[in-house]
Scaffold this motif. Structure first.
Motif, PDB file in Angstrom:
ATOM      1  N   PHE A   5       0.885  -1.020   0.057  1.00 49.02           N
ATOM      2  CA  PHE A   5      -0.019   0.154   0.033  1.00 49.02           C
ATOM      3  C   PHE A   5       1.014   1.127  -0.045  1.00 49.02           C
ATOM      4  O   PHE A   5       1.744   1.335   0.855  1.00 49.02           O
ATOM      5  CB  PHE A   5      -1.078   0.031   1.377  1.00 49.02           C
ATOM      6  CG  PHE A   5      -1.726   1.096   1.260  1.00 49.02           C
ATOM      7  CD1 PHE A   5      -3.000   1.448   0.500  1.00 49.02           C
ATOM      8  CD2 PHE A   5      -1.374   2.213   2.383  1.00 49.02           C
ATOM      9  CE1 PHE A   5      -4.021   2.381   0.781  1.00 49.02           C
ATOM     10  CE2 PHE A   5      -2.384   3.399   2.118  1.00 49.02           C
ATOM     11  CZ  PHE A   5      -3.478   3.511   1.513  1.00 49.02           C
ATOM     12  N   LEU A   6       0.613   2.171  -1.127  1.00 43.97           N
ATOM     13  CA  LEU A   6       1.415   3.315  -1.108  1.00 43.97           C
ATOM     14  C   LEU A   6       0.465   4.406  -0.736  1.00 43.97           C
ATOM     15  O   LEU A   6      -0.452   4.449  -1.400  1.00 43.97           O
ATOM     16  CB  LEU A   6       2.195   3.363  -2.654  1.00 43.97           C
ATOM     17  CG  LEU A   6       3.078   2.217  -2.842  1.00 43.97           C
ATOM     18  CD1 LEU A   6       3.714   2.341  -4.271  1.00 43.97           C
ATOM     19  CD2 LEU A   6       4.381   2.282  -1.921  1.00 43.97           C
ATOM     20  N   ASN A   7       0.969   5.486  -0.281  1.00 50.10           N
ATOM     21  CA  ASN A   7      -0.036   6.782  -0.058  1.00 50.10           C
ATOM     22  C   ASN A   7       0.866   7.867   0.021  1.00 50.10           C
ATOM     23  O   ASN A   7       0.176   9.063   0.459  1.00 50.10           O
ATOM     24  CB  ASN A   7      -0.603   6.579   1.583  1.00 50.10           C
ATOM     25  CG  ASN A   7       0.489   6.448   2.527  1.00 50.10           C
ATOM     26  OD1 ASN A   7       1.607   6.522   2.314  1.00 50.10           O
ATOM     27  ND2 ASN A   7      -0.079   6.311   3.780  1.00 50.10           N
ATOM     28  N   GLY A   8       2.025   7.936  -0.607  1.00 50.48           N
ATOM     29  CA  GLY A   8       2.707   9.269  -0.984  1.00 50.48           C
ATOM     30  C   GLY A   8       3.203   9.524  -2.167  1.00 50.48           C
ATOM     31  O   GLY A   8       2.550   9.169  -3.116  1.00 50.48           O
ATOM     32  N   THR A   9       4.609   9.978  -2.313  1.00 56.62           N
ATOM     33  CA  THR A   9       5.352  10.194  -3.547  1.00 56.62           C
ATOM     34  C   THR A   9       5.274   8.946  -4.496  1.00 56.62           C
ATOM     35  O   THR A   9       5.887   9.202  -5.807  1.00 56.62           O
ATOM     36  CB  THR A   9       6.570  10.896  -3.310  1.00 56.62           C
ATOM     37  OG1 THR A   9       7.289  10.254  -2.729  1.00 56.62           O
ATOM     38  CG2 THR A   9       6.248  12.221  -2.559  1.00 56.62           C
ATOM     39  N   ALA A  10       5.426   7.656  -4.035  1.00 55.63           N
ATOM     40  CA  ALA A  10       5.493   6.556  -4.867  1.00 55.63           C
ATOM     41  C   ALA A  10       4.179   6.246  -5.659  1.00 55.63           C
ATOM     42  O   ALA A  10       4.226   5.468  -6.544  1.00 55.63           O
ATOM     43  CB  ALA A  10       6.028   5.454  -4.078  1.00 55.63           C
ATOM     44  N   ALA A  27      -4.860  -2.108  -6.904  1.00 54.20           N
ATOM     45  CA  ALA A  27      -6.190  -1.285  -6.377  1.00 54.20           C
ATOM     46  C   ALA A  27      -5.968   0.119  -5.865  1.00 54.20           C
ATOM     47  O   ALA A  27      -4.885   0.475  -5.275  1.00 54.20           O
ATOM     48  CB  ALA A  27      -7.031  -1.960  -5.199  1.00 54.20           C
ATOM     49  N   THR A  28      -6.900   0.845  -6.065  1.00 57.63           N
ATOM     50  CA  THR A  28      -6.946   2.274  -5.577  1.00 57.63           C
ATOM     51  C   THR A  28      -7.985   2.221  -4.562  1.00 57.63           C
ATOM     52  O   THR A  28      -9.154   1.882  -4.723  1.00 57.63           O
ATOM     53  CB  THR A  28      -7.415   3.240  -6.591  1.00 57.63           C
ATOM     54  OG1 THR A  28      -6.278   3.233  -7.632  1.00 57.63           O
ATOM     55  CG2 THR A  28      -7.510   4.697  -6.026  1.00 57.63           C
ATOM     56  N   THR A  29      -7.497   2.427  -3.155  1.00 58.33           N
ATOM     57  CA  THR A  29      -8.475   1.952  -2.114  1.00 58.33           C
ATOM     58  C   THR A  29      -8.025   3.017  -1.066  1.00 58.33           C
ATOM     59  O   THR A  29      -7.304   3.888  -1.174  1.00 58.33           O
ATOM     60  CB  THR A  29      -8.384   0.646  -1.713  1.00 58.33           C
ATOM     61  OG1 THR A  29      -9.241   0.366  -0.769  1.00 58.33           O
ATOM     62  CG2 THR A  29      -7.091   0.346  -1.009  1.00 58.33           C
ATOM     63  N   GLY A  59      -4.936   5.702  -0.893  1.00 58.38           N
ATOM     64  CA  GLY A  59      -3.497   5.215  -1.436  1.00 58.38           C
ATOM     65  C   GLY A  59      -3.814   4.146  -2.686  1.00 58.38           C
ATOM     66  O   GLY A  59      -4.728   4.069  -3.141  1.00 58.38           O
ATOM     67  N   GLU A  60      -2.687   3.390  -3.110  1.00 59.90           N
ATOM     68  CA  GLU A  60      -2.948   2.435  -4.269  1.00 59.90           C
ATOM     69  C   GLU A  60      -1.963   1.416  -3.616  1.00 59.90           C
ATOM     70  O   GLU A  60      -1.032   1.353  -2.836  1.00 59.90           O
ATOM     71  CB  GLU A  60      -2.119   3.155  -5.328  1.00 59.90           C
ATOM     72  CG  GLU A  60      -2.594   4.450  -5.784  1.00 59.90           C
ATOM     73  CD  GLU A  60      -1.817   5.005  -6.815  1.00 59.90           C
ATOM     74  OE1 GLU A  60      -2.387   6.049  -7.720  1.00 59.90           O
ATOM     75  OE2 GLU A  60      -0.656   4.687  -7.154  1.00 59.90           O
ATOM     76  N   VAL A  61      -2.510   0.139  -4.190  1.00 63.33           N
ATOM     77  CA  VAL A  61      -1.964  -1.308  -3.691  1.00 63.33           C
ATOM     78  C   VAL A  61      -1.329  -1.791  -4.776  1.00 63.33           C
ATOM     79  O   VAL A  61      -2.033  -1.702  -6.098  1.00 63.33           O
ATOM     80  CB  VAL A  61      -2.668  -2.117  -3.250  1.00 63.33           C
ATOM     81  CG1 VAL A  61      -2.408  -3.462  -2.932  1.00 63.33           C
ATOM     82  CG2 VAL A  61      -3.631  -1.629  -1.994  1.00 63.33           C
ATOM     83  N   TYR A  62      -0.009  -1.812  -4.980  1.00 63.64           N
ATOM     84  CA  TYR A  62       0.849  -2.582  -6.221  1.00 63.64           C
ATOM     85  C   TYR A  62       1.416  -4.101  -5.593  1.00 63.64           C
ATOM     86  O   TYR A  62       1.386  -4.297  -4.376  1.00 63.64           O
ATOM     87  CB  TYR A  62       2.020  -1.814  -6.181  1.00 63.64           C
ATOM     88  CG  TYR A  62       1.723  -0.377  -6.928  1.00 63.64           C
ATOM     89  CD1 TYR A  62       1.406  -0.408  -8.318  1.00 63.64           C
ATOM     90  CD2 TYR A  62       1.338   0.714  -6.291  1.00 63.64           C
ATOM     91  CE1 TYR A  62       1.369   0.798  -9.052  1.00 63.64           C
ATOM     92  CE2 TYR A  62       0.886   1.989  -6.969  1.00 63.64           C
ATOM     93  CZ  TYR A  62       0.923   1.804  -8.318  1.00 63.64           C
ATOM     94  OH  TYR A  62       0.689   3.106  -8.795  1.00 63.64           O
ATOM     95  N   GLY A  84       5.532  -1.913   7.480  1.00 65.53           N
ATOM     96  CA  GLY A  84       4.466  -2.392   8.559  1.00 65.53           C
ATOM     97  C   GLY A  84       3.484  -3.288   7.704  1.00 65.53           C
ATOM     98  O   GLY A  84       3.549  -2.976   6.729  1.00 65.53           O
ATOM     99  N   VAL A  85       2.231  -3.545   8.587  1.00 65.56           N
ATOM    100  CA  VAL A  85       1.304  -4.137   7.860  1.00 65.56           C
ATOM    101  C   VAL A  85      -0.112  -3.312   8.076  1.00 65.56           C
ATOM    102  O   VAL A  85      -0.201  -2.768   9.428  1.00 65.56           O
ATOM    103  CB  VAL A  85       0.958  -5.532   8.361  1.00 65.56           C
ATOM    104  CG1 VAL A  85      -0.404  -6.116   7.583  1.00 65.56           C
ATOM    105  CG2 VAL A  85       2.122  -6.354   8.065  1.00 65.56           C
ATOM    106  N   VAL A  86      -0.789  -2.783   6.969  1.00 67.56           N
ATOM    107  CA  VAL A  86      -2.074  -2.124   7.658  1.00 67.56           C
ATOM    108  C   VAL A  86      -3.330  -2.913   7.041  1.00 67.56           C
ATOM    109  O   VAL A  86      -3.071  -3.800   6.400  1.00 67.56           O
ATOM    110  CB  VAL A  86      -2.223  -0.822   6.804  1.00 67.56           C
ATOM    111  CG1 VAL A  86      -0.842   0.234   7.183  1.00 67.56           C
ATOM    112  CG2 VAL A  86      -1.976  -0.872   5.301  1.00 67.56           C
ATOM    113  N   GLU A  87      -4.453  -2.447   7.533  1.00 68.15           N
ATOM    114  CA  GLU A  87      -5.679  -2.852   7.455  1.00 68.15           C
ATOM    115  C   GLU A  87      -6.369  -2.174   6.440  1.00 68.15           C
ATOM    116  O   GLU A  87      -6.428  -0.915   6.316  1.00 68.15           O
ATOM    117  CB  GLU A  87      -6.458  -3.092   8.692  1.00 68.15           C
ATOM    118  CG  GLU A  87      -7.943  -3.707   8.285  1.00 68.15           C
ATOM    119  CD  GLU A  87      -8.666  -3.766   9.609  1.00 68.15           C
ATOM    120  OE1 GLU A  87     -10.014  -4.169   9.259  1.00 68.15           O
ATOM    121  OE2 GLU A  87      -8.349  -3.410  10.473  1.00 68.15           O
ATOM    122  N   LEU A  88      -6.705  -2.604   5.217  1.00 63.06           N
ATOM    123  CA  LEU A  88      -7.551  -2.069   4.065  1.00 63.06           C
ATOM    124  C   LEU A  88      -8.742  -1.956   4.450  1.00 63.06           C
ATOM    125  O   LEU A  88      -9.386  -2.515   5.250  1.00 63.06           O
ATOM    126  CB  LEU A  88      -7.035  -2.661   2.552  1.00 63.06           C
ATOM    127  CG  LEU A  88      -5.620  -2.616   2.466  1.00 63.06           C
ATOM    128  CD1 LEU A  88      -5.423  -3.249   1.212  1.00 63.06           C
ATOM    129  CD2 LEU A  88      -4.948  -1.283   2.406  1.00 63.06           C
TER     130      LEU A  88
END
Length: 124
Positions: A5-10, A27-29, A59-62, A84-88
């Protein structure tokens, strides 16, 4: 391969999106609503798991290869973050960069109300 999950400049269109390479966008989520979202010194975003009362962050999931994750993406991350691990939003989990547990005196600005790095940076 690991989901990231990416939520910044990447994210797509960001200055560091090249670090993702040709990894497919899954996904975009958003995250589940359990995170505070910070701008660290105004330079990069950071998720902090606070449980109840947090925000759902965009963010986006790759689908990254382990080599890409280990050799390219992780070395490009700022010192104030750790893997880390996040919950979507759908209840599934994903790897993500989160605020380092011992983040010290880093300047944190709570941007949870925006829930988006692009919105914070004034980008579409």
């Amino acid at each position: 391969m690991p989901l990231m999950f990416l939520n910044g400049t990447a994210m797509a269109g960001g200055a560091d999106h090249h670090l993702v390479g040709d990894a497919p966008l899954v996904a975009t989520t958003t995250t589940a609503p359990r995170y505070r979202f910070h701008a660290v010194g105004g330079r990069y975003p950071a998720l902090e798991d606070v449980g109840a009362g947090g925000a759902a962050v965009h963010g986006e999931v790759y689908d990254l290869s382990y080599d890409r994750l280990r050799e390219v993406l992780l070395p490009g991350e700022p010192d104030g973050l750790e893997l880390g691990v996040v919950e979507l939003a759908d209840g599934s989990g994903s790897l993500a960069m989160v605020l380092r547990r011992a983040h010290g005196a880093a300047e944190l600005t709570d941007i949870s109300a925006l829930a988006s790095w692009r919105a914070y940076r004034g980008q579409p």
